[in-house]
Design a protein around this motif. Structure first.
Motif, mmCIF file in Angstrom:
data_model
loop_
_atom_site.group_PDB
_atom_site.id
_atom_site.type_symbol
_atom_site.label_atom_id
_atom_site.label_comp_id
_atom_site.label_asym_id
_atom_site.label_seq_id
_atom_site.Cartn_x
_atom_site.Cartn_y
_atom_site.Cartn_z
ATOM 1 N N VAL A 89 13.497 -8.102 -14.539
ATOM 2 C CA VAL A 89 13.749 -7.557 -13.216
ATOM 3 C C VAL A 89 12.787 -7.149 -12.404
ATOM 4 O O VAL A 89 11.668 -6.295 -12.849
ATOM 5 N N MET A 90 12.419 -7.520 -11.265
ATOM 6 C CA MET A 90 11.219 -7.240 -10.526
ATOM 7 C C MET A 90 11.536 -6.848 -9.064
ATOM 8 O O MET A 90 12.564 -7.508 -8.355
ATOM 9 N N LEU A 91 11.257 -5.439 -8.734
ATOM 10 C CA LEU A 91 11.607 -4.885 -7.440
ATOM 11 C C LEU A 91 10.252 -5.174 -6.698
ATOM 12 O O LEU A 91 9.200 -4.804 -6.901
ATOM 13 N N GLY A 92 10.438 -5.540 -5.384
ATOM 14 C CA GLY A 92 8.995 -5.783 -4.478
ATOM 15 C C GLY A 92 9.842 -5.461 -3.098
ATOM 16 O O GLY A 92 10.880 -5.442 -2.779
ATOM 17 N N ARG A 93 8.543 -5.178 -2.262
ATOM 18 C CA ARG A 93 8.818 -4.825 -0.917
ATOM 19 C C ARG A 93 8.747 -5.983 0.065
ATOM 20 O O ARG A 93 7.524 -6.579 0.021
ATOM 21 N N ALA A 104 0.980 -1.282 -0.051
ATOM 22 C CA ALA A 104 -0.032 -0.116 -0.084
ATOM 23 C C ALA A 104 0.803 1.136 0.044
ATOM 24 O O ALA A 104 0.500 2.257 -0.515
ATOM 25 N N LEU A 105 2.121 0.994 0.720
ATOM 26 C CA LEU A 105 2.891 2.409 0.721
ATOM 27 C C LEU A 105 3.657 2.929 -0.511
ATOM 28 O O LEU A 105 3.563 4.006 -1.057
ATOM 29 N N THR A 106 4.287 1.805 -1.119
ATOM 30 C CA THR A 106 5.172 1.919 -2.114
ATOM 31 C C THR A 106 4.495 1.652 -3.533
ATOM 32 O O THR A 106 5.275 1.764 -4.707
ATOM 33 N N ASN A 107 3.495 0.891 -3.572
ATOM 34 C CA ASN A 107 2.751 0.491 -4.891
ATOM 35 C C ASN A 107 3.714 -0.594 -5.488
ATOM 36 O O ASN A 107 3.538 -0.946 -6.670
ATOM 37 N N LEU A 108 4.764 -1.136 -4.658
ATOM 38 C CA LEU A 108 5.447 -2.329 -5.516
ATOM 39 C C LEU A 108 5.107 -3.584 -5.054
ATOM 40 O O LEU A 108 3.898 -3.623 -4.164
ATOM 41 N N PRO A 109 5.068 -4.792 -5.732
ATOM 42 C CA PRO A 109 4.641 -5.957 -5.435
ATOM 43 C C PRO A 109 5.066 -6.297 -3.861
ATOM 44 O O PRO A 109 6.173 -6.077 -3.389
ATOM 45 N N ASN A 110 4.015 -7.024 -3.150
ATOM 46 C CA ASN A 110 4.226 -7.085 -1.948
ATOM 47 C C ASN A 110 4.911 -8.539 -1.569
ATOM 48 O O ASN A 110 5.383 -9.126 -2.608
#
Length: 510
Positions: free
Chosen positions: A406-410, A328-334
């Motif tokens: 390449v995928m960045l997630g939190r 919810a904060l960064t809009n990245l995949p959780n």
């Protein structure tokens, strides 16, 4: 004026208005009856002006337009009284009829201003609900008022037009009343008084039209709802909550499909078959064309309404799915999405023979940053860092080709994960190291990178990257460490590496 004085004024206005309305209703028809009637109607108009000028609502146009419509209606009453009691004539049609018809349109226009101010002009569901209810009302009006009125109007074209125009005017005001009720927003006391005024006006008008077809109108109880409608409109304008009539309400932007609304729509949809069954049961004249046409229109509107509900359900399901997959904060995949993506990439890497690496990043001394600058600043750092890293990774991977991703997630807290398909271990470590200068606010991060050996589970390859991360932190932070290769499993020889050259990339990248 204080709130207590305003409340006292409203109570006094209601007491006087209702009392005079009852007295006027009980008075016999005559000049003094109409003098009192006129005093009540224009007195209420004066109170509406006082309320609008005192409270100065943000969307004042609707209030002024409704007030103008009431003035035109009251003027028509006065003109009718002049014809009846002073000139002793009863012309039909007369200028009073023109004023009555104009007042329908003006009051309806005022209600449309309220609908627009409550953001109802683009509300498909609310418009459809109002249309369903209005179509059902059109059928009832045709059976009870319009057709009998046309039959009793005689041969004069003007009389026949007026016989249909009055019920149509009522239907116009009813449609706008229902449309206002289907908007989202605050149901303030002023809103309820406004709705009550319109409803009483419609009840009295329809009762008058129905009575006039069978007997001469001489006043009586039909007068009471007309007078009380004036009192309700003026009370709505005097109430302080009239300023909040156009408020959207408690964060709502979508109309709520309540049980009450469902019941109302169900009853409106059953008007056509119910009318037909009632006519057949009582042996009355069957309005086949009217019932048939209204049934078709109602069916199409109900289908349209159901399509809107299905569309809304799809949108809500999509939003829920996004919330389940996205931080919810960064809009990245959780974390859940990252876990699923890692397993998917393992399957793809095994099928394509492509190297796959996992990197875990952790902002250095993030707790101290939070303690120094506050949690809001910490959240801003997480958002800015994730945006900067993602922009850099997207730019580097823009021309990498379909065999790379390449995928960045939190992962959680200040910890992030990067999944790199098509990058061997040295290339993955170099790419993660290139993110260090992009970290905002002068902050640094530590990272651990592991290469998948083709046999490990998702948890095992991530655990090695996490161990390398903690080694980087223990070694002084602000660096990228490459994880040790997995040891041989008991009872089997070491597994061949999927990534060429991965075994050599075990030194820290600093």
């Amino acid at each position: 004026m204080s709130r207590a004085r305003v409340d006292a004024l409203i109570r006094l206005h209601l007491a006087v208005g209702v009392s005079l309305s009852v007295v006027c209703t009980l008075m016999p028809a005559g000049l003094w009856h109409d003098v009192l009637y006129t005093f009540i109607s224009f007195g209420c108009v004066a109170m509406m002006v006082v309320g609008i000028r005192r409270h100065r609502p943000p969307a004042s146009l609707g209030w002024w337009v409704v007030t103008a419509g009431i003035v035109v209606w009251a003027a028509a009453d006065v003109l009718w009284a002049v014809y009846n009691w002073i000139l002793h004539i009863s012309p039909f049609p007369s200028p009073a009829d023109a004023l009555y018809l104009i007042s329908y349109m003006v009051i309806a226009a005022g209600f449309w201003c309220f609908v627009r101010a409550r953001r109802g002009e683009g509300d498909r569901e609310g418009f459809t609900d109002a249309a369903i209810f209005t179509v059902g009302s059109v059928l009832v009006s045709w059976v009870l008022l319009m057709r009998p009125g046309l039959e009793s109007a005689g041969e004069s074209a003007t009389e026949r037009v007026l016989a249909a125009a009055y019920p149509l005017g009522d239907l116009l005001m009813l449609a706008l009343l229902v449309r206002l009720l289907t908007t989202t927003g605050s149901r303030t006391p002023a809103f309820r008084w406004l709705v009550a005024g319109n409803a009483l006006l419609l009840v009295a008008d329809c009762a008058y039209q129905y009575t006039s077809m069978t007997e001469t109108y001489t006043g009586g109880l039909i007068t009471l709802p007309w007078l009380l409608s004036y009192v309700c409109f003026s009370t709505a304008a005097l109430h302080p909550s009239m300023r909040r009539l156009t408020d959207i309400g408690s964060g709502e932007t979508d109309p709520q499909f309540t049980r009450g609304r469902l019941l109302a729509l169900t009853l409106a949809s059953l008007v056509a078959p119910g009318t037909l069954l009632l006519q057949l049961a009582l042996g009355l004249r069957v309005e086949a064309w009217a019932v048939g046409l209204s049934s078709v229109v109602l069916f199409l509107l109900v289908v349209w309404r159901m399509s809107g509900l299905l569309r809304r359900l799809d949108e809500q399901a999509s939003r829920l799915a996004d919330l389940a997959r996205t931080d919810a904060l960064t809009n990245l995949p959780n974390r859940r999405t990252s876990d699923a993506e890692l397993e998917r990439l393992q399957t793809r890497a095994r099928a394509e023979g492509s190297p796959l690496c996992v990197a875990v990043l952790d902002l250095d001394r993030f707790k101290s940053f939070n303690d120094t600058f506050g949690h809001q600043a910490g959240d801003s750092l997480l958002v800015a860092a994730s945006a900067a890293w993602k922009a850099h990774l997207d730019a580097v991977g823009a021309g990498a080709g379909p065999d790379r991703s390449v995928m960045l997630g939190r992962w959680g807290g200040e910890e992030f994960v990067v999944l790199l398909l098509g990058h061997d271990l040295p290339a993955a470590a170099t790419l993660i190291d290139s993110l260090r200068p992009t970290t905002p606010a002068g902050q640094t991060f530590s990272a651990g990178v592991s290469g998948w050996d083709g046999l490990e589970s998702a948890g095992e390859v991530f655990a090695r990257a996490d161990a390398a991360l903690y080694a980087a932190k223990a070694g002084g932070r602000d660096q990228v460490r490459v994880a040790d290769p997995p040891g041989p499993r008991s009872g089997e020889a070491p597994a061949p590496k999927v990534q060429p050259g991965a075994a050599a990339a075990t030194e820290p990248v600093t």
